[in-house]
Motif scaffolding. Structure first.
Motif, PDB file in Angstrom:
ATOM      1  N   GLN A  34     -44.251 -28.738  97.531  1.00 14.98           N
ATOM      2  CA  GLN A  34     -44.923 -29.694  98.410  1.00 14.98           C
ATOM      3  C   GLN A  34     -43.910 -30.478  99.237  1.00 14.98           C
ATOM      4  N   THR A  38     -43.824 -30.523 103.339  1.00 19.82           N
ATOM      5  CA  THR A  38     -43.848 -31.771 104.099  1.00 19.82           C
ATOM      6  C   THR A  38     -42.659 -31.850 105.051  1.00 19.82           C
ATOM      7  N   GLU A  42     -42.629 -32.005 109.210  1.00 15.16           N
ATOM      8  CA  GLU A  42     -41.956 -33.048 109.985  1.00 15.16           C
ATOM      9  C   GLU A  42     -41.023 -32.449 111.029  1.00 15.16           C
TER      10      GLU A  42
END
Length: 293
Positions: A34, A38, A42
């Motif tokens: 995870q 993420t 970004e």
């Protein structure tokens, strides 16, 4: 951007495995995956890809790795700088296998009690590799075997232990005549690529000993376990306890065998110098010896 996510990406790239990286970071594989997702969202690019059973950086991942490492390093330095000479930030340490179990735990326990703002990264390894890590600035300090050449002026040295060479044999073996024991029994050699192994090798040459060598390895605890099983005899430095549990060994200090010095090598400058000095101070209290300028 959370700096921990960049650290997670670097660890995955170095390990080549999410499962192994998760173990190192004390995370679940799902939590680590995870973090990667993420971070990729970004940045807008995929950073890793699966190749068979391994995980490798993509082209974008390779492109950002060096910058990510510098950013992580700068963030760690900022923590130390902001502490305004109070020991803080991440202390990057190296330790040989015997130092990692025999010396470092007590020292870190005392250091943590006195300086709770210090964080730690510890790299296990061989003395020669950890030495170069300190000299190159990749590590702040390391517990290593003292090299047989002068350390650079950019580093300091503190001896923690003087470890004489000992002949070890299985339970019940008489070691009154070390020369005969060494020459008549299968010999398990401490790896000559290790600085401690080179001390053993010099002893054998200086005393003209001919050995029946059948195995050479760099793990002292494994050597002791093999001797315990009656598979041969060995010469090793008398390293700091604990030795492997349950061994039944005969041990004899070798006269004129020389010693292996185990100690701390550290860099004299850097943003984390306050934490380094605190570490060396605690080590000095444990050793009860002086620090080499």
């Amino acid at each position: 951007m959370d700096i921990r996510f960049l650290e997670s990406f670097i660890t995955v790239a170095e390990c080549g495995s999410i499962a192994e990286a998760a173990r190192r970071l004390n995370l679940t594989p799902a939590a680590l995956a995870q973090r990667l997702r993420t971070l990729e969202q970004e940045l807008g690019h995929s950073l890793v890809t699966r190749v068979g059973r391994t995980v490798r950086p993509t082209g974008s991942g390779l492109a950002v790795m060096d910058h990510a490492r510098k950013l992580i390093e700068a963030t760690r330095d900022l923590r130390a700088i902001a502490a305004n000479d109070e020991p803080a930030g991440q202390l990057r340490l190296g330790a040989t296998a015997t130092s990692l179990t025999g010396l470092l735990p007590d020292i870190l326990s005392r250091l943590r009690a006195q300086y709770p703002k210090i964080e730690y990264f510890i790299r296990p390894g061989a003395s020669v590799d950890l030495y170069h890590g300190v000299v190159a600035g990749e590590l702040d300090a390391a517990m290593v075997v003292r090299p047989q050449f002068p350390v650079p002026k950019s580093t300091g040295w503190l001896t923690l232990r003087e470890e004489p060479l000992v002949l070890i044999g299985p339970e019940g073996m008489v070691l009154d005549d070390p020369k005969a024991v060494i020459e008549r029994n299968p010999f398990i050699r401490y790896d000559r690529n290790q600085w401690g192994g080179q001390i053993v090798d010099r002893y054998l040459h200086q005393h003209g000993l001919q050995v029946r060598e059948w195995l050479e390895l760099d793990a002292l605890d494994a050597i002791a376990a093999l001797v315990d099983r009656g598979l041969g005899v060995a010469i090793v430095p008398d390293w700091a306890p604990p030795w492997p549990h349950g061994l039944r060994l005969q041990k004899r200090v070798l006269p004129d065998g020389g010693v292996r010095q185990t100690g701390v090598l550290w860099g004299r400058s850097g943003a984390r110098i306050s934490a380094v000095r605190a570490f060396v101070q605690i080590c000095g209290g444990e050793a009860g010896s002086g620090v080499q300028a």
